[in-house]
Design a protein around this motif. Structure first.
Motif, mmCIF file in Angstrom:
data_model
loop_
_atom_site.group_PDB
_atom_site.id
_atom_site.type_symbol
_atom_site.label_atom_id
_atom_site.label_comp_id
_atom_site.label_asym_id
_atom_site.label_seq_id
_atom_site.Cartn_x
_atom_site.Cartn_y
_atom_site.Cartn_z
ATOM 1 N N VAL A 118 0.866 -1.167 0.000
ATOM 2 C CA VAL A 118 0.000 0.000 0.000
ATOM 3 C C VAL A 118 0.909 1.225 0.000
ATOM 4 C CG1 VAL A 118 -1.801 1.273 1.223
ATOM 5 C CG2 VAL A 118 -1.786 -1.240 1.266
ATOM 6 N N THR A 119 0.726 2.070 -1.009
ATOM 7 C CA THR A 119 1.513 3.293 -1.122
ATOM 8 C C THR A 119 0.568 4.477 -1.010
ATOM 9 O OG1 THR A 119 3.072 2.184 -2.609
ATOM 10 C CG2 THR A 119 3.128 4.603 -2.560
ATOM 11 N N VAL A 120 0.890 5.385 -0.114
ATOM 12 C CA VAL A 120 0.165 6.646 0.029
ATOM 13 C C VAL A 120 1.104 7.746 -0.440
ATOM 14 C CG1 VAL A 120 -0.805 8.317 1.660
ATOM 15 C CG2 VAL A 120 -1.343 5.881 1.888
ATOM 16 N N THR A 121 0.663 8.488 -1.448
ATOM 17 C CA THR A 121 1.417 9.643 -1.946
ATOM 18 C C THR A 121 0.588 10.874 -1.660
ATOM 19 O OG1 THR A 121 2.373 8.280 -3.700
ATOM 20 C CG2 THR A 121 2.529 10.682 -3.964
ATOM 21 N N HIS A 122 1.168 11.812 -0.929
ATOM 22 C CA HIS A 122 0.448 13.029 -0.557
ATOM 23 C C HIS A 122 1.173 14.216 -1.181
ATOM 24 C CE1 HIS A 122 -2.342 14.684 2.808
ATOM 25 N NE2 HIS A 122 -2.417 15.412 1.708
ATOM 26 N N GLU A 123 0.521 14.861 -2.149
ATOM 27 C CA GLU A 123 1.047 16.056 -2.820
ATOM 28 C C GLU A 123 0.638 17.262 -1.984
ATOM 29 O OE1 GLU A 123 2.879 15.990 -5.600
ATOM 30 O OE2 GLU A 123 2.638 13.852 -6.000
ATOM 31 N N VAL A 151 -0.637 6.055 10.779
ATOM 32 C CA VAL A 151 -1.954 5.588 10.306
ATOM 33 C C VAL A 151 -1.797 4.270 9.542
ATOM 34 C CG1 VAL A 151 -3.881 6.089 8.741
ATOM 35 C CG2 VAL A 151 -3.015 7.875 10.267
ATOM 36 N N LEU A 152 -0.826 4.199 8.640
ATOM 37 C CA LEU A 152 -0.631 2.966 7.867
ATOM 38 C C LEU A 152 -0.180 1.805 8.751
ATOM 39 C CD1 LEU A 152 0.963 4.367 4.597
ATOM 40 C CD2 LEU A 152 -1.339 3.399 4.892
ATOM 41 N N SER A 153 0.642 2.074 9.735
ATOM 42 C CA SER A 153 1.042 1.016 10.660
ATOM 43 C C SER A 153 -0.153 0.486 11.443
ATOM 44 C CB SER A 153 2.110 1.545 11.632
ATOM 45 O OG SER A 153 3.281 1.877 10.935
ATOM 46 N N ASP A 154 -1.045 1.385 11.841
ATOM 47 C CA ASP A 154 -2.237 0.973 12.577
ATOM 48 C C ASP A 154 -3.185 0.176 11.681
ATOM 49 O OD1 ASP A 154 -3.249 0.960 15.195
ATOM 50 O OD2 ASP A 154 -4.597 2.641 14.802
ATOM 51 N N LEU A 155 -3.312 0.596 10.419
ATOM 52 C CA LEU A 155 -4.112 -0.161 9.448
ATOM 53 C C LEU A 155 -3.558 -1.578 9.293
ATOM 54 C CD1 LEU A 155 -6.139 -0.526 7.075
ATOM 55 C CD2 LEU A 155 -4.442 0.596 5.618
ATOM 56 N N LYS A 156 -2.253 -1.684 9.144
ATOM 57 C CA LYS A 156 -1.607 -2.991 9.015
ATOM 58 C C LYS A 156 -1.887 -3.863 10.244
ATOM 59 C CE LYS A 156 3.045 -5.031 8.780
ATOM 60 N NZ LYS A 156 2.892 -5.968 7.688
ATOM 61 N N SER A 157 -1.707 -3.278 11.429
ATOM 62 C CA SER A 157 -1.955 -4.036 12.661
ATOM 63 C C SER A 157 -3.380 -4.544 12.723
ATOM 64 C CB SER A 157 -1.669 -3.165 13.890
ATOM 65 O OG SER A 157 -0.309 -2.874 13.974
ATOM 66 N N LEU A 158 -4.337 -3.684 12.408
ATOM 67 C CA LEU A 158 -5.740 -4.080 12.464
ATOM 68 C C LEU A 158 -6.046 -5.205 11.474
ATOM 69 C CD1 LEU A 158 -8.634 -3.724 13.503
ATOM 70 C CD2 LEU A 158 -8.939 -1.944 11.752
ATOM 71 N N LEU A 159 -5.590 -5.072 10.243
ATOM 72 C CA LEU A 159 -5.909 -6.094 9.236
ATOM 73 C C LEU A 159 -5.204 -7.415 9.497
ATOM 74 C CD1 LEU A 159 -6.036 -3.954 5.983
ATOM 75 C CD2 LEU A 159 -7.948 -4.995 7.220
ATOM 76 N N GLU A 160 -4.006 -7.365 10.043
ATOM 77 C CA GLU A 160 -3.254 -8.605 10.249
ATOM 78 C C GLU A 160 -3.552 -9.285 11.578
ATOM 79 O OE1 GLU A 160 0.580 -7.706 7.392
ATOM 80 O OE2 GLU A 160 0.894 -7.722 9.556
ATOM 81 N N THR A 161 -3.912 -8.528 12.603
ATOM 82 C CA THR A 161 -4.108 -9.123 13.921
ATOM 83 C C THR A 161 -5.526 -8.979 14.454
ATOM 84 O OG1 THR A 161 -3.573 -7.149 15.228
ATOM 85 C CG2 THR A 161 -1.716 -8.523 14.499
#
Length: 168
Positions: A118-123, A151-161
């Motif tokens: 997952v890549t988030v690019t913020h201009e 935010v992305l780390s928390d998303l990863k934690s939620l989806l994986e655990t």
């Protein structure tokens, strides 16, 4: 501060599950800053995020108010479950609210069996207060101000655990 910030995380989940976690308020209110985000997933569709009761209580206890809509924008592209491009502007703070809309892109790509990148690019051109805020800092992360990386780390934690980083 760079005007383009890029964040990546690898998540052991399907593209569809990640897409749902990003775009469905029942999911996106469970991680990160826990403020539900609402999308009209078509070109020109509305995007907005609303303040939680906890956010409003914190603001009141510290002598300021925050609006009901804390982030707003417009959907520019929606290609489920792979790509979402939107404008994005934080309204909680007068400094960021006065800046122009920024552009946020989510890309979800297969990265191996059962894993997606997952890549988030913020201009962030012309929006230095936004740039500083979404960059976060290690010190701020402990207080929930870790920006996109947090935010992305928390998303990863939620989806994986099934649990966020704050869950015991």
């Amino acid at each position: 501060m760079s005007t383009t910030q890029v964040y990546r995380v690898w998540i052991k989940a399907s593209p569809e599950k990640i897409w749902t976690a990003i775009t469905d308020p029942g999911w996106n209110a469970r991680y990160g800053y826990a403020a539900p985000q609402f999308y009209e997933l078509n070109k020109g569709g509305r995007f907005h995020s609303t303040a939680t009761r906890e956010m409003k209580d914190y603001a009141a206890a510290n002598g300021f108010e925050i609006p009901d809509t804390i982030v707003d924008g417009e959907v520019l592209e929606a290609e489920p479950p792979r790509r979402l491009v939107q404008t994005w502007r934080m309204l909680m703070d007068p400094t960021t609210a006065a800046e122009p809309f920024t552009t946020l892109t989510y890309e979800i790509e297969d990265a191996g069996p059962g894993v997606c990148r997952v890549t988030v690019t913020h201009e962030l051109a012309g929006a230095p207060a936004h740039a500083a805020m979404v960059a976060g800092s290690p010190e701020a992360a402990a207080e929930g101000g870790g920006g996109w990386a947090w935010v992305l780390s928390d998303l990863k934690s939620l989806l994986e655990t099934g649990k966020t980083m704050a869950a015991s």
